[in-house]
Design a protein around this motif. Structure first.
Motif, PDB file in Angstrom:
ATOM      1  N   ILE A   1      84.943   7.845 -32.788  1.00  0.00           N
ATOM      2  CA  ILE A   1      84.084   8.266 -31.909  1.00  0.00           C
ATOM      3  C   ILE A   1      82.709   7.544 -32.650  1.00  0.00           C
ATOM      4  N   ARG A   2      83.079   7.127 -33.753  1.00  0.00           N
ATOM      5  CA  ARG A   2      82.049   6.027 -34.688  1.00  0.00           C
ATOM      6  C   ARG A   2      82.399   5.050 -33.444  1.00  0.00           C
ATOM      7  N   GLY A   3      82.912   4.521 -33.121  1.00  0.00           N
ATOM      8  CA  GLY A   3      83.020   3.232 -32.461  1.00  0.00           C
ATOM      9  C   GLY A   3      82.047   3.434 -30.992  1.00  0.00           C
ATOM     10  N   TYR A   4      82.162   4.351 -30.361  1.00  0.00           N
ATOM     11  CA  TYR A   4      81.684   4.477 -29.177  1.00  0.00           C
ATOM     12  C   TYR A   4      80.074   4.760 -29.104  1.00  0.00           C
ATOM     13  N   LEU A   5      80.137   5.805 -30.668  1.00  0.00           N
ATOM     14  CA  LEU A   5      78.429   6.048 -31.325  1.00  0.00           C
ATOM     15  C   LEU A   5      77.637   5.017 -31.629  1.00  0.00           C
ATOM     16  N   GLU A   6      78.007   4.181 -32.336  1.00  0.00           N
ATOM     17  CA  GLU A   6      77.231   2.588 -32.511  1.00  0.00           C
ATOM     18  C   GLU A   6      77.036   2.139 -30.876  1.00  0.00           C
ATOM     19  N   ILE A   7      77.428   2.150 -29.724  1.00  0.00           N
ATOM     20  CA  ILE A   7      78.099   2.058 -28.366  1.00  0.00           C
ATOM     21  C   ILE A   7      76.758   2.179 -27.761  1.00  0.00           C
TER      22      ILE A   7
ATOM     23  N   LEU B   1      74.278   4.587 -29.511  1.00  0.00           N
ATOM     24  CA  LEU B   1      72.866   4.011 -30.213  1.00  0.00           C
ATOM     25  C   LEU B   1      72.426   2.285 -29.476  1.00  0.00           C
ATOM     26  N   ASP B   2      73.054   1.835 -29.057  1.00  0.00           N
ATOM     27  CA  ASP B   2      72.350   0.171 -29.115  1.00  0.00           C
ATOM     28  C   ASP B   2      71.136  -0.048 -28.252  1.00  0.00           C
ATOM     29  N   ASP B   3      70.352  -0.267 -28.139  1.00  0.00           N
ATOM     30  CA  ASP B   3      69.117  -0.377 -27.958  1.00  0.00           C
ATOM     31  C   ASP B   3      69.696  -2.055 -26.751  1.00  0.00           C
ATOM     32  N   THR B   4      69.714  -3.198 -27.426  1.00  0.00           N
ATOM     33  CA  THR B   4      69.398  -3.853 -26.831  1.00  0.00           C
ATOM     34  C   THR B   4      70.590  -3.932 -25.134  1.00  0.00           C
ATOM     35  N   GLU B   5      71.658  -3.309 -25.783  1.00  0.00           N
ATOM     36  CA  GLU B   5      72.215  -3.191 -23.930  1.00  0.00           C
ATOM     37  C   GLU B   5      72.118  -1.700 -23.868  1.00  0.00           C
ATOM     38  N   PRO B   6      71.158  -1.166 -23.513  1.00  0.00           N
ATOM     39  CA  PRO B   6      71.463   0.364 -22.692  1.00  0.00           C
ATOM     40  C   PRO B   6      72.824   0.451 -21.917  1.00  0.00           C
ATOM     41  N   LEU B   7      73.019   1.556 -21.685  1.00  0.00           N
ATOM     42  CA  LEU B   7      74.496   2.343 -20.884  1.00  0.00           C
ATOM     43  C   LEU B   7      73.456   2.995 -19.628  1.00  0.00           C
ATOM     44  N   ASP B   8      74.220   2.558 -18.408  1.00  0.00           N
ATOM     45  CA  ASP B   8      74.250   3.724 -17.711  1.00  0.00           C
ATOM     46  C   ASP B   8      74.092   5.062 -17.487  1.00  0.00           C
ATOM     47  N   PRO B   9      73.522   5.943 -17.350  1.00  0.00           N
ATOM     48  CA  PRO B   9      74.148   7.494 -17.121  1.00  0.00           C
ATOM     49  C   PRO B   9      75.234   7.945 -17.523  1.00  0.00           C
ATOM     50  N   ALA B  10      76.197   7.296 -16.029  1.00  0.00           N
ATOM     51  CA  ALA B  10      77.335   7.645 -15.642  1.00  0.00           C
ATOM     52  C   ALA B  10      78.076   7.061 -16.846  1.00  0.00           C
ATOM     53  N   THR B  11      78.359   5.674 -17.349  1.00  0.00           N
ATOM     54  CA  THR B  11      78.937   5.522 -18.347  1.00  0.00           C
ATOM     55  C   THR B  11      78.585   6.101 -19.003  1.00  0.00           C
ATOM     56  N   ALA B  12      76.785   6.826 -20.163  1.00  0.00           N
ATOM     57  CA  ALA B  12      77.172   7.420 -21.424  1.00  0.00           C
ATOM     58  C   ALA B  12      78.205   8.400 -21.250  1.00  0.00           C
ATOM     59  N   ARG B  13      77.432   9.565 -20.048  1.00  0.00           N
ATOM     60  CA  ARG B  13      78.457  10.054 -20.306  1.00  0.00           C
ATOM     61  C   ARG B  13      79.883  10.615 -20.492  1.00  0.00           C
ATOM     62  N   GLN B  14      80.426   9.160 -20.307  1.00  0.00           N
ATOM     63  CA  GLN B  14      81.712   9.285 -20.006  1.00  0.00           C
ATOM     64  C   GLN B  14      82.569   8.788 -21.445  1.00  0.00           C
ATOM     65  N   PHE B  15      81.119   8.136 -22.280  1.00  0.00           N
ATOM     66  CA  PHE B  15      81.765   7.721 -23.229  1.00  0.00           C
ATOM     67  C   PHE B  15      81.393   9.094 -23.827  1.00  0.00           C
ATOM     68  N   LEU B  16      80.254   9.976 -24.293  1.00  0.00           N
ATOM     69  CA  LEU B  16      80.521  11.020 -24.485  1.00  0.00           C
ATOM     70  C   LEU B  16      81.287  12.561 -24.241  1.00  0.00           C
ATOM     71  N   GLY B  17      82.256  12.000 -23.021  1.00  0.00           N
ATOM     72  CA  GLY B  17      82.851  12.852 -23.187  1.00  0.00           C
ATOM     73  C   GLY B  17      84.603  12.824 -24.153  1.00  0.00           C
ATOM     74  N   VAL B  18      84.744  11.107 -24.216  1.00  0.00           N
ATOM     75  CA  VAL B  18      85.011  10.961 -25.115  1.00  0.00           C
ATOM     76  C   VAL B  18      85.211  11.125 -26.676  1.00  0.00           C
ATOM     77  N   MET B  19      83.813  10.742 -26.697  1.00  0.00           N
ATOM     78  CA  MET B  19      83.708  11.745 -27.897  1.00  0.00           C
ATOM     79  C   MET B  19      83.744  13.005 -28.845  1.00  0.00           C
ATOM     80  N   GLN B  20      83.853  13.776 -27.225  1.00  0.00           N
ATOM     81  CA  GLN B  20      83.783  15.175 -27.365  1.00  0.00           C
ATOM     82  C   GLN B  20      85.138  15.655 -27.361  1.00  0.00           C
ATOM     83  N   ARG B  21      86.192  14.505 -26.720  1.00  0.00           N
ATOM     84  CA  ARG B  21      87.871  15.309 -26.940  1.00  0.00           C
ATOM     85  C   ARG B  21      88.322  14.709 -27.735  1.00  0.00           C
ATOM     86  N   ASN B  22      88.134  13.146 -28.828  1.00  0.00           N
ATOM     87  CA  ASN B  22      88.450  13.118 -29.559  1.00  0.00           C
ATOM     88  C   ASN B  22      87.650  13.993 -31.202  1.00  0.00           C
TER      89      ASN B  22
END
Length: 380
Positions: A177-183, A185-206
């Motif tokens: 959860i912490r690793g995906y959260l750091e990614i 929150l990293d403003d230097t390389e913003p994620l596209d919405p689809a990747t962000a949703r994928q990361f949030l899904g992994v965080m939710q499962r964990n």
């Protein structure tokens, strides 16, 4: 009061501060009239007087205390932490509550400006408080279990096994959860919405995995403290088991294991639905983890009534059978195959079934399979 730095508690304090966007994050524990900071980020203090602390008020609420502006709140306007260093203006804290509803301390965040938490931040703070509660209970349980064992060397080994096994199971999802959260929150390389949703899904499962483990630990602790209190009602056992089987089916859909369900007609039992679902999920998860091919068959016997879960998995060695219900016990096969789990599943199953006035029986043959039978009480 053991105030040595421990990574498990430090991670909770850091994660609370990061998720809530606060400069100060604390895990606090009460000892008499003192409030000790077991873990802290952004604060040099190690303790404070309980009566003059924000947490003193958080200990009295059932859920979460939020103080949007301390200067505007008569309870805190003259507080030394508000009038002087660290000049606190905002506070939010969730209590660490154990089975008898006693508050052991808090997970809290503080800020230098007035503000409010979002609903997502409030949920995260509550989840971290449950995690910290489980960590405290884990250490208490380890000490009590060690105290019952008799010899110092055996005690240390038992405590180390408990802390290592469960610590790993707690840290793994939390680190993810912490690793995906750091990614995110990293403003230097913003994620596209689809990747962000994928990361949030992994965080939710964990986070769900983490909460299930915390629930198991609290259930085991409650059982060891004298039993579990249940709110019993008239439940359709067939419908309940069918629901758990369908929830578990995705775990076998892409494997060589067939999950078979034999559904009789309605079978009424006197039970607490959520705890019984928890026990059945553990049985199915165990069967799936130890069955690489073949079948897992689940059926309800209406006449007893009973639930049977049979698999064609690795089976259980005779020397392991007497210890299967011991808290935190993991068989040699589980260790050799690196099977996920803290060794609490069958402990929780037995605790819940016995609290219903039922019984658990296990019949197993190595390399042939295992059958677990839960016997319950019919509606009178």
């Amino acid at each position: 009061m053991d105030l040595r730095a421990e990574p498990d508690f430090d991670s909770i304090a850091h994660l609370a501060a990061e998720i809530c966007g606060a400069p100060i994050g604390l895990v606090t524990l009460v000892d008499g009239e003192q409030l000790w900071f077991k873990a802290r980020v952004g604060c040099a203090l190690t303790h404070t007087e309980l009566d003059s602390s924000f947490c003193r008020w958080a200990l009295d609420v059932p859920d979460l205390l939020e103080v949007p502006d301390a200067l505007a709140d008569p309870r805190f306007a003259d507080n030394p932490m508000v009038a002087g260093e660290p000049y606190v203006r905002f506070y939010a804290g969730a209590p660490l509550r154990v089975g008898d509803d006693r508050a052991l301390g808090t997970v809290c965040v503080l800020d230098h400006r007035p503000r409010r938490l979002t609903e997502a931040q409030q949920r995260a703070l509550r989840a971290l408080a449950r995690h910290a509660t489980a960590e405290v209970e884990l250490r208490r349980y380890a000490r009590e279990a060690s105290g019952a064992a008799g010899r110092a060397r055996d005690l240390e080994a038992l405590e180390e096994r408990i802390l290592t096994t469960v610590g790993h199971e707690l840290r793994t999802p939390l680190s993810s959860i912490r690793g995906y959260l750091e990614i995110l929150l990293d403003d230097t390389e913003p994620l596209d919405p689809a990747t962000a949703r994928q990361f949030l899904g992994v965080m939710q499962r964990n986070s769900e995995r983490l909460l299930r483990l915390v629930d198991d630990m609290l259930t085991a602790a409650e059982f060891s403290n004298g039993g579990i209190s249940l709110r019993l009602a008239d439940v359709d056992l067939t419908e309940l088991v069918a629901s758990v089987v369908e929830q578990s089916r995705p775990l076998t859909d892409h494997s060589a294991v067939r999950l078979l369900w034999e559904a009789p007609g309605t079978v009424r039992v006197t039970a607490a639905r959520r705890p019984l679902e928890q026990a059945l999920r553990h049985l199915l998860l165990n069967a799936i983890r130890f069955t690489s091919a073949g079948e897992i068959r689940v059926r309800v016997e209406p006449s007893i009534p009973a639930v049977l879960v049979s698999d064609t998995g690795t089976g259980i060695a005779a020397e392991d059978l007497p210890r299967l219900f011991d808290p935190f016990y993991r068989s040699a096969a589980a260790e050799a195959d690196a099977v996920q789990g803290a060794g609490l599943g069958l402990t929780v199953v037995r605790a819940i079934v016995e609290a219903h006035g039922g019984a658990v029986a296990i019949d197993s043959t190595p390399d042939v399979g295992t059958t677990v039978r839960l016997t319950l009480n019919a509606v009178s």
